[in-house]
Design a protein around this motif. Sequence first.
Motif, PDB file in Angstrom:
ATOM      1  N   HIS A 175      13.854 -56.441  77.056  1.00 56.14           N
ATOM      2  CA  HIS A 175      14.109 -55.691  78.277  1.00 56.14           C
ATOM      3  C   HIS A 175      14.810 -56.521  79.341  1.00 56.14           C
ATOM      4  CE1 HIS A 175      11.249 -52.993  76.341  1.00 56.14           C
ATOM      5  NE2 HIS A 175      11.856 -52.060  77.036  1.00 56.14           N
ATOM      6  N   ARG A 176      15.367 -55.807  80.285  1.00 51.32           N
ATOM      7  CA  ARG A 176      16.053 -56.409  81.419  1.00 51.32           C
ATOM      8  C   ARG A 176      15.328 -55.957  82.683  1.00 51.32           C
ATOM      9  NH1 ARG A 176      17.820 -57.774  77.095  1.00 51.32           N
ATOM     10  NH2 ARG A 176      19.997 -57.920  76.480  1.00 51.32           N
ATOM     11  N   VAL A 177      15.602 -56.654  83.772  1.00 49.98           N
ATOM     12  CA  VAL A 177      15.027 -56.306  85.062  1.00 49.98           C
ATOM     13  C   VAL A 177      16.181 -56.129  86.038  1.00 49.98           C
ATOM     14  CG1 VAL A 177      13.510 -57.037  86.941  1.00 49.98           C
ATOM     15  CG2 VAL A 177      12.962 -57.674  84.588  1.00 49.98           C
ATOM     16  N   CYS A 232      20.270 -51.126  76.888  1.00 53.74           N
ATOM     17  CA  CYS A 232      21.424 -50.209  76.917  1.00 53.74           C
ATOM     18  C   CYS A 232      21.758 -49.802  78.349  1.00 53.74           C
ATOM     19  CB  CYS A 232      21.145 -48.971  76.068  1.00 53.74           C
ATOM     20  SG  CYS A 232      20.944 -49.356  74.323  1.00 53.74           S
ATOM     21  N   GLU A 233      20.736 -49.504  79.147  1.00 50.04           N
ATOM     22  CA  GLU A 233      20.957 -49.126  80.535  1.00 50.04           C
ATOM     23  C   GLU A 233      21.470 -50.324  81.340  1.00 50.04           C
ATOM     24  OE1 GLU A 233      18.229 -48.477  78.787  1.00 50.04           O
ATOM     25  OE2 GLU A 233      18.181 -46.282  78.691  1.00 50.04           O
ATOM     26  N   ALA A 234      20.933 -51.503  81.059  1.00 52.74           N
ATOM     27  CA  ALA A 234      21.410 -52.710  81.737  1.00 52.74           C
ATOM     28  C   ALA A 234      22.881 -52.940  81.424  1.00 52.74           C
ATOM     29  CB  ALA A 234      20.577 -53.919  81.313  1.00 52.74           C
ATOM     30  N   GLU A 235      23.250 -52.749  80.189  1.00 53.81           N
ATOM     31  CA  GLU A 235      24.655 -52.906  79.784  1.00 53.81           C
ATOM     32  C   GLU A 235      25.533 -51.870  80.479  1.00 53.81           C
ATOM     33  OE1 GLU A 235      27.719 -54.847  77.698  1.00 53.81           O
ATOM     34  OE2 GLU A 235      25.635 -55.412  77.988  1.00 53.81           O
ATOM     35  N   ALA A 236      25.052 -50.630  80.574  1.00 56.71           N
ATOM     36  CA  ALA A 236      25.822 -49.570  81.233  1.00 56.71           C
ATOM     37  C   ALA A 236      26.060 -49.902  82.712  1.00 56.71           C
ATOM     38  CB  ALA A 236      25.101 -48.231  81.090  1.00 56.71           C
TER      39      ALA A 236
END
Length: 173
Positions: free
Chosen positions: A42-44, A63-67
């Motif tokens: 995960h990312r923060v 995926c959301e962090a990349e987006a």
Amino acid sequence: MLFHFYATMPAILVYNKWSVKGVLTMIEVIIDSIRISLISQHRVVMLRDVDSERQLAIWIGPCEAEAITIELQDTEMARPLTHDLLENSIKAMGGKVSHILVSDLKTDVYYATLFVDQGGKLLEIDCRPSDAIALAVRVKCPIFVNEEVMDEAGVYPEPDISEAEQADAEVEA
């Protein structure tokens, strides 16, 4: 920057700080950084209050962090990604994203609301904060956090070691 959101008049944002029944106080934030967890995939995403150093950490998927990162870095993609598709769909239906709100925190889960103006009618769409933020960076709309959420989960960053040493030296002098 504090904004008050009138529940009875959803389209009106005002700049006062009065506490009135039926008013939700919103704090405008910007994306400070996206950090990688060393213990999971995960990312923060770190959201920072525009008027202070207070931050809100929200765990999001890779995926959301990349987006979010792709849009913030102005990276051109050959085909639309999921959040581009959402942006295009909202526009095609005559809507415009006015703002997003990280609205609630329940049992360590953040909730967000996407506000879409469709011909003068303000639609409130429940969504995950990560998706709302990914869309917000594409449409360049403001990001807000409910003041109660920021009060509950917001943090001030600790000073760097060099800053702390410098402050100690100034106190001793």
